[in-house]
Every structure is written in C-alpha cells, then in structure tokens.
Motif scaffolding. Sequence first.
Motif: not given
Length: 150
Positions: A24, A26-28, A50, A96
Amino acid sequence: MTLTFAQPSDDKAELETGPAFTPRFDEKGLVTAVVTDARDGELLMVAHMNAEALALTVETGIAHYYSRSRGRLWKKGESSGNLQTVREIRTDCDQDAVWLKVSVAGHDATCHTGRRSCFYRTVGIDDGKATLTITDDHRHFDPADIYGEK
Ligand SMILES: N=c1c2ncn([C@@H]3O[C@H](COP(=O)(O)OP(=O)(O)OP(=O)(O)O)[C@@H](O)[C@H]3O)c2ncn1[C@@H]1O[C@H](COP(=O)(O)O)[C@@H](O)[C@H]1O
Ligand SMILES: [Mg+2]
Ligand SMILES: [Zn+2]
C-alpha cells in the motif's frame, strides 16, 4: 524490471492473511523500509521505497530505495560500496511498510557518517531541553574519503 504489484484489496482480511503481496504505497508512491542486520538484529536505517525500488530489491536481492532528498532511485552502496544483500523481506499487517534483514558489504557500515547504524544517538531530557547523546562514535570509514567533501 519485470515485477509489478497488484492493487491492494479493500478487504482487510485479504491484506492481513491473504497470499498476495500488494504493497500500500502512500500518496507519494512510497512505503517505509526498516532495515536490520541479519547478523545480530541491529537496526541500521529507515528509508523509503517506490514500486521500482521495491521490485528491484525483490528481484535482484540487493536493496534499492527511493531517495526523497535526491528524488531518484538509490541503490544503497552505489558510491560507498556498502551494498546490502537481502536475506529476508517481511511486510507488516496492513502492507504499508517492509522490513529488510540484510548483510552489509564493504565497510560493514550503513550510515553516511561512517557509523554502523544511522541510530547512533539516544534522546533524553536535560534541564528542560531535549538532548542527544552519542552512543556509538566509531567510524568504519571517513565520509570525506568515500563521498568527497560536500
Ligand atoms: N549513504 C547514505 C545513507 N545511508 C543511510 N542513510 C539513511 O537513509 C535515509 C534515507 O536517505 P535520504 O536522506 O537520501 O532520503 P529521505 O530520507 O527519503 O529524504 P530526506 O527527507 O531525509 O531528505 C536517511 O535518513 C539516512 O538515515 C543514508 N542517507 C543518505 N546517504 C547518501 O547516499 C549517497 C550514496 O551513498 P551510498 O549509498 O552509501 O553509496 C551519499 O551521498 C550519502 O550521503
Ligand atoms: Mg531522511
Ligand atoms: Zn545515517
């Protein structure tokens, strides 16, 4: 790189106990990576990955990160030689974060200050001020020699 990751399920049970690794991000587009030494469990560093860094790490067995400060893929040890061979990768309950157990090559050091671990200070309180006390001042290499003057 051929490995891609499927979208995480909305089903909590699937994330927690299912067989698919579906990180999962994150938004970045990042997950947190905790890195310990496979030899003795010492906490070496905390960084970010990433999808590209995570896929390369899983596929090659050599730890890759995404450097937020430099805004690019970072193969740890690319300039110092302190590469990390991955012995085991775990993810946490909600997928995450990842935990890498590694063997460190080169100087047996991970921190860019030359110390074995990035966590070489303890936090305390003195006279109402938050303080830092160095607990490991042993440098395995001289950063100026290895990285050049910055
Ligand atoms: N070598 C390191 C290094 N080793 C461990 N760490 C830890 O890894 C964390 C993540 O690194 P970055 O600062 O690059 O990235 P970030 O934390 O996402 O971004 P910031 O918010 O900290 O700017 C840092 O907070 C450090 O605790 C390092 N951070 C940076 N480097 C630099 O990486 C470059 C290459 O070094 P080698 O990989 O050893 O060849 C050199 O320029 C080094 O100075
Ligand atoms: Mg940082
Ligand atoms: Zn460090």
